[in-house]
Motif scaffolding. Sequence first.
Motif, mmCIF file in Angstrom:
data_model
loop_
_atom_site.group_PDB
_atom_site.id
_atom_site.type_symbol
_atom_site.label_atom_id
_atom_site.label_comp_id
_atom_site.label_asym_id
_atom_site.label_seq_id
_atom_site.Cartn_x
_atom_site.Cartn_y
_atom_site.Cartn_z
ATOM 1 N N ASP A 311 -26.811 -21.599 34.992
ATOM 2 C CA ASP A 311 -27.410 -20.303 34.648
ATOM 3 C C ASP A 311 -27.974 -20.376 33.239
ATOM 4 O O ASP A 311 -27.532 -21.202 32.424
ATOM 5 C CB ASP A 311 -26.344 -19.195 34.721
ATOM 6 N N VAL A 313 -28.656 -17.740 30.067
ATOM 7 C CA VAL A 313 -28.312 -16.385 29.646
ATOM 8 C C VAL A 313 -28.788 -16.124 28.222
ATOM 9 O O VAL A 313 -29.045 -17.058 27.454
ATOM 10 C CB VAL A 313 -26.782 -16.147 29.725
ATOM 11 N N SER A 314 -28.887 -14.870 27.870
ATOM 12 C CA SER A 314 -29.241 -14.481 26.512
ATOM 13 C C SER A 314 -28.028 -14.616 25.598
ATOM 14 O O SER A 314 -26.884 -14.716 26.066
ATOM 15 C CB SER A 314 -29.758 -13.041 26.490
ATOM 16 N N ASP A 316 -26.520 -12.506 23.783
ATOM 17 C CA ASP A 316 -25.542 -11.426 23.858
ATOM 18 C C ASP A 316 -24.641 -11.527 25.092
ATOM 19 O O ASP A 316 -23.693 -10.756 25.238
ATOM 20 C CB ASP A 316 -26.212 -10.051 23.780
ATOM 21 N N ARG A 317 -24.905 -12.510 25.956
ATOM 22 C CA ARG A 317 -24.046 -12.728 27.123
ATOM 23 C C ARG A 317 -23.172 -13.978 26.963
ATOM 24 O O ARG A 317 -22.583 -14.458 27.930
ATOM 25 C CB ARG A 317 -24.898 -12.846 28.390
ATOM 26 N N ASN A 319 -20.234 -14.486 25.616
ATOM 27 C CA ASN A 319 -18.811 -14.344 25.956
ATOM 28 C C ASN A 319 -18.597 -14.262 27.465
ATOM 29 O O ASN A 319 -17.603 -14.777 27.991
ATOM 30 C CB ASN A 319 -18.233 -13.113 25.261
ATOM 31 N N GLU A 320 -19.541 -13.663 28.149
ATOM 32 C CA GLU A 320 -19.496 -13.629 29.609
ATOM 33 C C GLU A 320 -19.590 -15.048 30.175
ATOM 34 O O GLU A 320 -18.854 -15.421 31.100
ATOM 35 C CB GLU A 320 -20.651 -12.775 30.127
ATOM 36 N N ALA A 321 -20.474 -15.846 29.603
ATOM 37 C CA ALA A 321 -20.627 -17.237 30.051
ATOM 38 C C ALA A 321 -19.359 -18.040 29.801
ATOM 39 O O ALA A 321 -18.935 -18.848 30.644
ATOM 40 C CB ALA A 321 -21.814 -17.882 29.335
ATOM 41 N N GLU A 323 -16.331 -16.896 29.691
ATOM 42 C CA GLU A 323 -15.295 -16.458 30.618
ATOM 43 C C GLU A 323 -15.509 -17.075 32.003
ATOM 44 O O GLU A 323 -14.543 -17.466 32.676
ATOM 45 C CB GLU A 323 -15.275 -14.934 30.714
ATOM 46 N N ARG A 324 -16.753 -17.181 32.423
ATOM 47 C CA ARG A 324 -17.039 -17.853 33.698
ATOM 48 C C ARG A 324 -16.611 -19.312 33.650
ATOM 49 O O ARG A 324 -16.064 -19.848 34.616
ATOM 50 C CB ARG A 324 -18.536 -17.774 34.018
ATOM 51 N N VAL A 336 -27.603 -21.116 26.883
ATOM 52 C CA VAL A 336 -27.950 -19.892 26.149
ATOM 53 C C VAL A 336 -29.351 -20.014 25.565
ATOM 54 O O VAL A 336 -29.690 -21.045 24.982
ATOM 55 C CB VAL A 336 -26.934 -19.644 25.015
#
Length: 339
Positions: A311, A313-314, A316-317, A319-321, A323-324, A336
């Motif tokens: 993936d 991602v930007s 700002d994402r 921390n989401e990345a 966690e995945r 990123v």
Amino acid sequence: MKAARFYEPHKPLVIEDVPKPKPGYGEVLVRVEAAGVCHTELHFLDGVLDLGVRPITLGHEIAGVVEEVGDGVSDVRPGDRVVVYYYVGCGRCRYCLVGEENLCENPKAEYGFISDGGFAEYVKVPARNVVKLPDNIPFEQAAPIGCSVTTAIHATKKASPKVGEYVVVYGVGGVGFALIQYNKLVGAKVIAVGRRDEKLEKARELGADYIVNAAREDVVKKVLSITGGRGADVVYELVGSKETFSNSIKMLAKKGRIVVIGYTGELVSVNPLDIVVKEATIIGSVGNTLQELIEAVNLVAEGKIKIVVDDVVSLDRINEALERLRRGQVIGRVVVKPR
């Protein structure tokens, strides 16, 4: 500029404004177009890796465009597409003198480790630390070359697998996928071990001769069966847990080599007798050399090693990345794009 900053373990990265760096003598300013998310970042967040520098911008897999050059730079120009080598050695110790900056005794910088890295819009590095990218490598695929592919190359050279030898890639993530492909290039028979079917199927696509699902199969018995009871000549240990290290010893052939790449907060133990009777070798492998980064870029450009991007991602994402990645849901690399 925007940057994702690490302040302390067990806390998310903080997206904040920091001063945009200015290149000095012999340096270049790279506009970051892509930065890979490596498991090392989780080690910082979990407190497993603490190098004593906080706050710091993480991210050591960096690709982008040279935006500005400092005085004394002649072989790099604004507009050059590049990938960053993340070690800056002292240039004087016994390791640097033979090109092993990854082992430097007094490093000047290490981007994403002790120096601000690529989870930002810009990063400043010495001109010698950028390797030019061919136009056929997109930035999203270029960034993971800087660690995942180079780490695989470095570890393989430590193991020195011979044509026809059995090698186990114990852990099929970004580095594991590169290990599979590089070891196939040198003529080894590759056994990929993981716990998720999707990752193992990708491992098969990338050339693994055999796949073993550790969630459903006895890894040691399966590897011994595949190798006719002899065991694996090389095990690339990418997990570093008690269970995986113990299994690595048990599945190893006589005169086999275990290359330790992954680590956790767990301590592992081994009965010296298991090493002695097999005349086994346990080898540590960290990072890579500048020459290995150049080799990695060439291999990707030639289509001999493929980069698996899960993936994009930007910033700002981020921390989401992370966690995945922690949950084992990432196949390959999340990348990123800070801009």
